[in-house]
Motif scaffolding. Structure first.
Motif, short mmCIF file in Angstrom:
data_model
loop_
_atom_site.label_atom_id
_atom_site.label_comp_id
_atom_site.label_asym_id
_atom_site.label_seq_id
_atom_site.Cartn_x
_atom_site.Cartn_y
_atom_site.Cartn_z
N SER A 319 0.81 -1.22 0.00
CA SER A 319 0.00 0.00 0.00
C SER A 319 0.84 1.27 0.00
N ASP A 320 2.16 1.14 0.08
CA ASP A 320 3.03 2.32 0.15
C ASP A 320 3.24 2.96 -1.22
N ARG A 321 3.46 4.26 -1.19
CA ARG A 321 3.86 4.99 -2.39
C ARG A 321 4.82 6.07 -1.95
N VAL A 322 5.99 6.09 -2.54
CA VAL A 322 7.00 7.05 -2.12
C VAL A 322 7.53 7.81 -3.33
N VAL A 323 8.14 8.95 -3.04
CA VAL A 323 8.78 9.77 -4.06
C VAL A 323 10.24 9.93 -3.67
N VAL A 324 11.12 9.60 -4.60
CA VAL A 324 12.57 9.69 -4.34
C VAL A 324 13.14 10.82 -5.19
N ASP A 325 13.84 11.73 -4.55
CA ASP A 325 14.47 12.87 -5.24
C ASP A 325 15.98 12.73 -5.22
N ALA A 326 16.62 13.04 -6.33
CA ALA A 326 18.08 13.21 -6.32
C ALA A 326 18.37 14.55 -5.65
N GLY A 327 19.62 14.77 -5.30
CA GLY A 327 19.98 16.08 -4.78
C GLY A 327 19.82 17.14 -5.87
N LYS A 328 19.46 18.34 -5.48
CA LYS A 328 19.21 19.37 -6.50
C LYS A 328 20.51 19.75 -7.21
N TYR A 329 20.38 20.11 -8.49
CA TYR A 329 21.52 20.53 -9.28
C TYR A 329 21.22 21.92 -9.82
N GLU A 330 22.05 22.88 -9.50
CA GLU A 330 21.77 24.27 -9.89
C GLU A 330 23.00 24.94 -10.50
N TYR A 331 22.72 25.86 -11.40
CA TYR A 331 23.80 26.63 -12.02
C TYR A 331 23.20 27.87 -12.68
N GLU A 332 24.08 28.77 -13.10
CA GLU A 332 23.67 30.02 -13.76
C GLU A 332 24.32 30.09 -15.14
N THR A 333 23.59 30.67 -16.08
CA THR A 333 24.14 30.85 -17.42
C THR A 333 24.02 32.31 -17.85
N GLU A 334 24.97 32.71 -18.69
CA GLU A 334 24.93 34.04 -19.31
C GLU A 334 25.20 33.87 -20.80
N GLU A 335 24.48 34.62 -21.61
CA GLU A 335 24.66 34.49 -23.05
C GLU A 335 24.46 35.85 -23.72
N TYR A 336 25.35 36.16 -24.62
CA TYR A 336 25.23 37.40 -25.40
C TYR A 336 25.34 37.04 -26.87
N ASP A 337 24.32 37.39 -27.64
CA ASP A 337 24.27 37.06 -29.07
C ASP A 337 24.10 38.34 -29.87
N SER A 338 25.12 38.68 -30.64
CA SER A 338 25.09 39.93 -31.42
C SER A 338 25.02 39.60 -32.91
N SER A 339 24.16 40.27 -33.61
CA SER A 339 24.03 40.05 -35.06
C SER A 339 24.92 41.00 -35.86
N TRP A 340 25.57 41.96 -35.19
CA TRP A 340 26.36 42.94 -35.93
C TRP A 340 27.83 42.98 -35.52
N SER A 341 28.24 42.07 -34.58
CA SER A 341 29.65 42.02 -34.21
C SER A 341 30.04 40.58 -33.90
N THR A 342 31.33 40.38 -33.69
CA THR A 342 31.83 39.03 -33.37
C THR A 342 31.92 38.80 -31.87
N TYR A 343 31.46 39.79 -31.10
CA TYR A 343 31.56 39.67 -29.65
C TYR A 343 30.36 38.88 -29.10
N ASP A 344 30.41 37.58 -29.29
CA ASP A 344 29.39 36.69 -28.76
C ASP A 344 30.04 35.76 -27.73
N TYR A 345 29.30 35.47 -26.69
CA TYR A 345 29.85 34.52 -25.72
C TYR A 345 28.71 33.82 -24.97
N LYS A 346 29.07 32.69 -24.41
CA LYS A 346 28.13 31.93 -23.57
C LYS A 346 28.90 31.38 -22.38
N TYR A 347 28.34 31.61 -21.20
CA TYR A 347 29.03 31.20 -19.97
C TYR A 347 28.05 30.43 -19.09
#
Length: 387
Positions: A319-347
């Motif tokens: 009759s049991d029902r359980v929920v098992v969670d992995a440890g949370k995984y978190e991070y931050e991203t930054e992205e700059y996309d330019s259509s008129w220069s070569t200064y593009d980056y993703k972090y």
């Protein structure tokens, strides 16, 4: 048991002394009051135990400071914060100072004892009331009052839907399974499944944990839950032979840290792989090891593992029902996309999450369930428990 027989006797006498028998509605209200009394008793026991435990921890902290034992002082203060926040006791860490580890074990044993007493009281009450309700239904049938007979039968069946009653029967069944399993020696378990299983968290929780946790269904942290169309790795014999499992993924964005400005994008992400487990109908499930393998994005079709989380869950009744969670995984991203220069980056502050595989092993270390969140991960599925 004696108290509840007396309780039933009072109900019976009450119905005989009144001009009319007690109605089913009145009877149900009395039943709810009795459940509340049991809950209040358990709550008072826990509060009293916590007060005594805090007192003992404060004394231990003072003694540790006087001896200059920094590790013990920090461990005790962390435990005091957990008690003050009313957080459940997780799996006892083997790295804790021996004195504190021993106190935690005593605390856990007492808490389990109170839960068992609560469960025994509820089960005894409900079993007795089922007998009484059945007798009333039979009596009404003999008097050709079929609607009343059906009402008593439906009420008897509804007792099992009460949340307090469900938990009580679950604890009772788990205790029986553990007593039966206690006969097994450590040699009967695969080395990866030895040790004390994690405690199933029964009380509603709001925050995702840093480490894997197992919750009674409904007590798990709520969030943006996405059900996964999982795949079964073709080379693994992991089907629905002992349990049913549903993969889900919690995907949260921190709106205070995420935003867009022109071509600049910033995100703060949290992922929690999740598995909902139920033994197949009519069967119990022995202790098992749940393993989450988290993967990151790679070049082309290649995927690399980020980390492996594992948690040992206790035996479950049918009759049991359980929920098992992995440890949370978190991070931050930054992205700059330019259509008129070569200064593009993703972090990205950490590896970008791609997907996960969840695998269950029985007490012999045999694979009994395995699912992948993405088909491309099938080739990475493990065949044995992690060392």
């Amino acid at each position: 048991m004696k108290n509840y027989l007396i309780y039933l006797l009072l109900f019976t006498l009450g119905t005989g002394l009144c001009a009319q028998p007690m109605s089913l509605e009145d009877f149900n209200q009395r039943f709810e009051k009795e459940l509340d009394k049991i809950s209040q008793t358990r709550q008072q026991q826990r509060q009293t135990l916590n007060v005594k435990y805090l007192g003992a921890l404060l004394r231990m902290e003072t003694q540790a400071k006087n001896k200059g034992d920094l590790d013990l002082v920090q461990a005790v203060r962390s435990e005091i914060k957990r008690i003050e926040k009313n957080e459940p006791l997780g799996e006892i860490e083997q790295t804790l100072p021996p004195k504190l580890k021993e106190m935690q074990q005593v605390m856990e044993n007492l808490q389990n004892q109170y839960k068992q007493e609560d469960a025994d009281a509820v089960v005894n009450l409900v079993d007795s009331l089922k007998e009484y309700s059945s007798a009333r239904s039979i009596e009404a049938t003999r008097q050709n009052d079929i609607p009343k007979a059906l009402a008593w039968r439906e009420w008897e069946e509804s007792l099992d839907d009460n949340a307090h009653v469900k938990e009580a029967y679950s604890i009772k069944n788990r205790s029986i399974n553990q007593e039966s399993g206690a006969k097994d020696s450590k040699q009967d378990f695969h080395e990866a499944l030895q040790g004390r299983p994690a405690t199933i968290i029964q009380e509603a929780t709001t925050e995702y944990a840093e480490v894997p946790k197992v919750y009674a269904y409904g007590s798990e942290p709520k969030g943006k839950e996405k059900r996964i169309r999982s795949t079964t790795p073709s080379m693994q014999g992991a089907g629905h032979t002992q349990l049913t499992g549903t993969l889900m993924l919690i995907e949260e964005k921190d709106i205070n840290k995420s935003g867009y400005s022109g071509n600049y994008k910033e995100k703060s992400l949290v992922y929690v792989p999740r598995l909902s487990i139920s033994p197949i109908i009519g069967k119990n499930l022995d202790r098992c090891l749940v393993v989450f393998d988290l993967y990151k994005r790679g070049t082309g079709s290649k995927r690399s593992i980020i980390r492996t989380d594992k948690i040992l869950i206790p035996a479950l009744s049918a009759s049991d029902r359980v929920v098992v969670d992995a440890g949370k995984y978190e991070y931050e991203t930054e992205e700059y996309d330019s259509s008129w220069s070569t200064y593009d980056y993703k972090y990205s502050s950490e590896d970008e999450f791609y997907g996960f595989i969840v695998t269950l092993f029985n007490k012999e270390g045999e694979l009994i369930f395995q699912r992948a969140s993405e088909r491309i991960l099938n080739d990475y599925a493990r065949e044995s428990p992690p060392k």
